[in-house]
Motif scaffolding. Structure first.
Motif, PDB file in Angstrom:
ATOM      1  N   HIS A 115     -45.185 -58.695 -15.220  1.00  8.30           N
ATOM      2  CA  HIS A 115     -45.901 -58.324 -13.994  1.00  8.30           C
ATOM      3  C   HIS A 115     -47.413 -58.327 -14.194  1.00  8.30           C
ATOM      4  O   HIS A 115     -48.178 -58.491 -13.229  1.00  8.30           O
ATOM      5  CB  HIS A 115     -45.427 -56.945 -13.541  1.00  8.30           C
ATOM      6  CG  HIS A 115     -45.811 -56.602 -12.139  1.00  8.30           C
ATOM      7  ND1 HIS A 115     -45.528 -57.406 -11.051  1.00  8.30           N
ATOM      8  CD2 HIS A 115     -46.483 -55.522 -11.644  1.00  8.30           C
ATOM      9  CE1 HIS A 115     -45.989 -56.850  -9.952  1.00  8.30           C
ATOM     10  NE2 HIS A 115     -46.580 -55.707 -10.281  1.00  8.30           N
ATOM     11  N   ALA A 116     -47.856 -58.150 -15.434  1.00  7.41           N
ATOM     12  CA  ALA A 116     -49.294 -58.143 -15.725  1.00  7.41           C
ATOM     13  C   ALA A 116     -49.955 -59.456 -15.332  1.00  7.41           C
ATOM     14  O   ALA A 116     -51.157 -59.491 -15.045  1.00  7.41           O
ATOM     15  CB  ALA A 116     -49.534 -57.851 -17.207  1.00  7.41           C
ATOM     16  N   ILE A 117     -49.181 -60.541 -15.318  1.00  8.89           N
ATOM     17  CA  ILE A 117     -49.740 -61.842 -14.898  1.00  8.89           C
ATOM     18  C   ILE A 117     -50.271 -61.726 -13.475  1.00  8.89           C
ATOM     19  O   ILE A 117     -51.367 -62.189 -13.157  1.00  8.89           O
ATOM     20  CB  ILE A 117     -48.654 -62.944 -14.985  1.00  8.89           C
ATOM     21  CG1 ILE A 117     -48.102 -63.057 -16.406  1.00  8.89           C
ATOM     22  CG2 ILE A 117     -49.210 -64.279 -14.491  1.00  8.89           C
ATOM     23  CD1 ILE A 117     -49.135 -63.321 -17.463  1.00  8.89           C
ATOM     24  N   HIS A 118     -49.484 -61.093 -12.600  1.00  6.38           N
ATOM     25  CA  HIS A 118     -49.922 -60.930 -11.211  1.00  6.38           C
ATOM     26  C   HIS A 118     -51.132 -60.004 -11.123  1.00  6.38           C
ATOM     27  O   HIS A 118     -52.062 -60.243 -10.363  1.00  6.38           O
ATOM     28  CB  HIS A 118     -48.765 -60.384 -10.373  1.00  6.38           C
ATOM     29  CG  HIS A 118     -49.085 -60.229  -8.927  1.00  6.38           C
ATOM     30  ND1 HIS A 118     -49.526 -61.275  -8.145  1.00  6.38           N
ATOM     31  CD2 HIS A 118     -49.046 -59.144  -8.101  1.00  6.38           C
ATOM     32  CE1 HIS A 118     -49.732 -60.857  -6.904  1.00  6.38           C
ATOM     33  NE2 HIS A 118     -49.452 -59.560  -6.864  1.00  6.38           N
ATOM     34  N   TYR A 248     -46.841 -65.698 -22.189  1.00  2.77           N
ATOM     35  CA  TYR A 248     -47.532 -64.455 -22.558  1.00  2.77           C
ATOM     36  C   TYR A 248     -46.592 -63.259 -22.715  1.00  2.77           C
ATOM     37  O   TYR A 248     -46.701 -62.511 -23.692  1.00  2.77           O
ATOM     38  CB  TYR A 248     -48.620 -64.150 -21.526  1.00  2.77           C
ATOM     39  CG  TYR A 248     -49.192 -62.756 -21.628  1.00  2.77           C
ATOM     40  CD1 TYR A 248     -50.147 -62.437 -22.581  1.00  2.77           C
ATOM     41  CD2 TYR A 248     -48.773 -61.738 -20.755  1.00  2.77           C
ATOM     42  CE1 TYR A 248     -50.673 -61.160 -22.682  1.00  2.77           C
ATOM     43  CE2 TYR A 248     -49.286 -60.461 -20.856  1.00  2.77           C
ATOM     44  CZ  TYR A 248     -50.240 -60.173 -21.809  1.00  2.77           C
ATOM     45  OH  TYR A 248     -50.746 -58.902 -21.902  1.00  2.77           O
ATOM     46  N   PRO A 249     -45.630 -63.045 -21.778  1.00  2.00           N
ATOM     47  CA  PRO A 249     -44.758 -61.856 -21.916  1.00  2.00           C
ATOM     48  C   PRO A 249     -43.878 -61.885 -23.158  1.00  2.00           C
ATOM     49  O   PRO A 249     -43.384 -60.836 -23.592  1.00  2.00           O
ATOM     50  CB  PRO A 249     -43.891 -61.910 -20.647  1.00  2.00           C
ATOM     51  CG  PRO A 249     -44.673 -62.734 -19.694  1.00  2.00           C
ATOM     52  CD  PRO A 249     -45.363 -63.758 -20.535  1.00  2.00           C
ATOM     53  N   LEU A 250     -43.662 -63.061 -23.715  1.00  2.00           N
ATOM     54  CA  LEU A 250     -42.773 -63.196 -24.865  1.00  2.00           C
ATOM     55  C   LEU A 250     -43.514 -63.119 -26.193  1.00  2.00           C
ATOM     56  O   LEU A 250     -42.891 -63.092 -27.251  1.00  2.00           O
ATOM     57  CB  LEU A 250     -42.016 -64.526 -24.776  1.00  2.00           C
ATOM     58  CG  LEU A 250     -41.238 -64.733 -23.471  1.00  2.00           C
ATOM     59  CD1 LEU A 250     -40.590 -66.114 -23.458  1.00  2.00           C
ATOM     60  CD2 LEU A 250     -40.194 -63.646 -23.275  1.00  2.00           C
ATOM     61  N   ILE A 251     -44.853 -63.106 -26.136  1.00  2.00           N
ATOM     62  CA  ILE A 251     -45.655 -62.989 -27.348  1.00  2.00           C
ATOM     63  C   ILE A 251     -45.679 -61.531 -27.763  1.00  2.00           C
ATOM     64  O   ILE A 251     -45.779 -60.632 -26.938  1.00  2.00           O
ATOM     65  CB  ILE A 251     -47.089 -63.494 -27.107  1.00  2.00           C
ATOM     66  CG1 ILE A 251     -47.070 -64.965 -26.694  1.00  2.00           C
ATOM     67  CG2 ILE A 251     -47.947 -63.303 -28.346  1.00  2.00           C
ATOM     68  CD1 ILE A 251     -48.426 -65.507 -26.303  1.00  2.00           C
ATOM     69  N   SER A 252     -45.603 -61.265 -29.048  1.00  2.00           N
ATOM     70  CA  SER A 252     -45.601 -59.883 -29.520  1.00  2.00           C
ATOM     71  C   SER A 252     -46.904 -59.197 -29.154  1.00  2.00           C
ATOM     72  O   SER A 252     -47.948 -59.837 -29.026  1.00  2.00           O
ATOM     73  CB  SER A 252     -45.408 -59.829 -31.031  1.00  2.00           C
ATOM     74  OG  SER A 252     -46.548 -60.358 -31.687  1.00  2.00           O
TER      75      SER A 252
END
Length: 273
Positions: A115-118, A248-252
């Motif tokens: 959600h941070a992308i939005h 991005y969400p899948l990066i540690s």
């Protein structure tokens, strides 16, 4: 790559909201081609393909399980109602699902990374509505549509809701100073949703509803002061290119930086949607 109907809808939306933002701007200093606008145009043109496919899979699979739990008499009774009444019921039920899913994306740190992308948008306009990670959009829309589909609401009523949702989601992100007066408590407006995106601590984790601010009022998550926010976005570094935002969400967190400076104490503390 996208069907003609979608292209026409995008064109109509652009032809309405681009002049509207120039005639009645909230932030008059904001340029038409604000930062990262090309990235959001890419979302506008291509993100819908992934979302539609994901919705088909998720909602289709869920319907196979859920529809067996619904008594056949219930959908028949629902469809016997006038379409206008069904549409109002769909609006309420779907927005409750949206509210719950949206709130979960703020409360759960892993979901927040999608959600941070939005929320990474720093200049609000009509294009900002389209910067949404596919996983975020698929799950949130599924939470809205699955209940009304399972209950057997008519296609006409659901279409009315989808049409309202599509236009209102663009409008509430737009860089316009249009206000609803007393109706602001009943219908989501730019004033309501801009505060959801505000990078101000008092506004964090507020205004989750898509169409009905009353849900936030009932759940004590409403925040709508008379003034408008001056700053949007998140503090955590979020990449500004489409392909990097997808992964991005899948990066540690070690590689991408912390989601929030207070993530351990308050999981959603740095999350202004």
């Amino acid at each position: 790559m996208f069907d003609l109907i979608d292209f026409k809808a995008m064109l109509v939306i652009a032809l309405i909201f681009i002049p509207l933002e120039q005639l009645l701007p909230l932030h008059a200093e904001q340029p038409l081609t604000r930062r990262h606008w090309l990235n959001d145009v890419f979302y506008l043109l291509f993100n819908g393909i992934v979302i539609k496919f994901g919705l088909l899979v998720v909602v289709g699979a869920a319907m196979l399980l859920v529809e067996r739990l619904i008594p056949p008499a219930l959908p028949a009774a629902i469809r016997s109602q006038p379409v206008w009444l069904q549409a109002l019921e769909v609006l309420v039920i779907a927005d409750i699902g949206f509210y719950l899913a949206h709130r979960a994306f703020h409360a759960v740190p892993f979901l927040w990374r999608f959600h941070a992308i939005h929320h990474s948008i720093e200049e609000m306009d009509w294009l900002a509505a389209h910067r949404v990670h596919p996983v975020d959009q698929i799950l949130t829309k599924s939470a809205s549509l699955l209940p009304v589909l399972a209950l057997g609401y008519s296609g006409e009523a659901i279409f009315i809701y989808v049409l309202i949702y599509q236009w209102q989601s663009v409008f509430i992100h737009s860089n316009t100073r249009i206000r609803f007066g007393p109706l602001k408590w009943l219908l989501a407006s730019p004033q309501f949703h801009h505060w959801h995106h505000a990078n101000e601590r008092r506004a964090f984790d507020k205004n989750f509803a898509g169409q009905l601010p009353l849900l936030d009022l009932l759940c004590c998550t409403l925040y709508m002061p008379d003034r408008m926010p001056e700053k949007y976005g998140v503090d955590a570094p979020v990449p500004q290119l489409y392909h990097r935002q997808l992964v991005y969400p899948l990066i540690s967190e070690t590689d991408a930086g912390p989601v929030s400076p207070a993530v351990e104490a308050v999981p959603a503390a740095a999350k202004p949607d």
